[in-house]
Write a protein that holds these residues in place. Structure first.
Motif, PDB file in Angstrom:
ATOM      1  N   ASP A   7       5.772  -1.436  53.691  1.00 49.45           N
ATOM      2  CA  ASP A   7       4.312  -1.497  53.729  1.00 49.45           C
ATOM      3  C   ASP A   7       3.894  -2.938  54.001  1.00 49.45           C
ATOM      4  OD1 ASP A   7       3.888  -2.982  51.159  1.00 49.45           O
ATOM      5  OD2 ASP A   7       4.785  -1.157  50.343  1.00 49.45           O
ATOM      6  N   LEU A  26      -7.461  -1.529  55.517  1.00 52.26           N
ATOM      7  CA  LEU A  26      -6.252  -1.450  56.344  1.00 52.26           C
ATOM      8  C   LEU A  26      -5.934  -2.822  56.901  1.00 52.26           C
ATOM      9  CD1 LEU A  26      -7.012   1.807  58.366  1.00 52.26           C
ATOM     10  CD2 LEU A  26      -5.493   1.568  56.413  1.00 52.26           C
ATOM     11  N   ALA A  72      -3.533   4.962  62.060  1.00 54.60           N
ATOM     12  CA  ALA A  72      -3.657   4.373  60.720  1.00 54.60           C
ATOM     13  C   ALA A  72      -4.966   4.806  60.066  1.00 54.60           C
ATOM     14  CB  ALA A  72      -3.576   2.856  60.796  1.00 54.60           C
ATOM     15  N   LEU A  73      -6.043   4.816  60.838  1.00 52.18           N
ATOM     16  CA  LEU A  73      -7.337   5.261  60.323  1.00 52.18           C
ATOM     17  C   LEU A  73      -7.277   6.729  59.911  1.00 52.18           C
ATOM     18  CD1 LEU A  73     -10.390   4.722  59.853  1.00 52.18           C
ATOM     19  CD2 LEU A  73     -10.733   5.481  62.211  1.00 52.18           C
ATOM     20  N   SER A  76      -5.393   7.144  56.744  1.00 57.57           N
ATOM     21  CA  SER A  76      -6.159   6.685  55.582  1.00 57.57           C
ATOM     22  C   SER A  76      -7.216   7.711  55.151  1.00 57.57           C
ATOM     23  CB  SER A  76      -6.821   5.338  55.874  1.00 57.57           C
ATOM     24  OG  SER A  76      -7.946   5.474  56.719  1.00 57.57           O
ATOM     25  N   ARG A  77      -7.576   8.593  56.068  1.00 52.50           N
ATOM     26  CA  ARG A  77      -8.556   9.638  55.747  1.00 52.50           C
ATOM     27  C   ARG A  77      -7.905  10.966  55.368  1.00 52.50           C
ATOM     28  NH1 ARG A  77     -13.256   8.465  60.234  1.00 52.50           N
ATOM     29  NH2 ARG A  77     -13.819   6.425  59.403  1.00 52.50           N
TER      30      ARG A  77
END
Length: 84
Positions: A7, A26, A72-73, A76-77
């Protein structure tokens, strides 16, 4: 791979010519002289893809055309992202 980065928190070293941009929780490694920072800002700061309404359990297919910020977005959702 033994030296795999798990990470962004574990990054101890940033490659020369790179920097980290953080937006909306992020972080992204961006390369100098590329469109990386533009893409990060477009996806995260300008919220260009808000009309898609990505929600948990949505499925996203990433065909690898840039640095993966939309993926990535979506992750994250709560969406599931598949890389080609």
């Amino acid at each position: 791979m033994q030296n795999e980065i798990k990470d962004m928190q574990s990054w101890q070293w940033i490659p020369p010519g790179c920097s980290i941009i953080e937006a909306k929780g992020l972080k992204a490694l961006v390369r100098k002289g590329t469109s990386d920072s533009f893409v990060v800002k477009e996806v995260l700061t300008q919220n260009t893809y808000r009309r898609l309404g990505i929600r948990p359990n949505d499925i996203v297919l990433d065909v690898g055309m840039n640095i993966g910020m939309f993926s990535a977005l979506a992750l994250s959702r709560g969406a599931s992202v598949y890389l080609m």
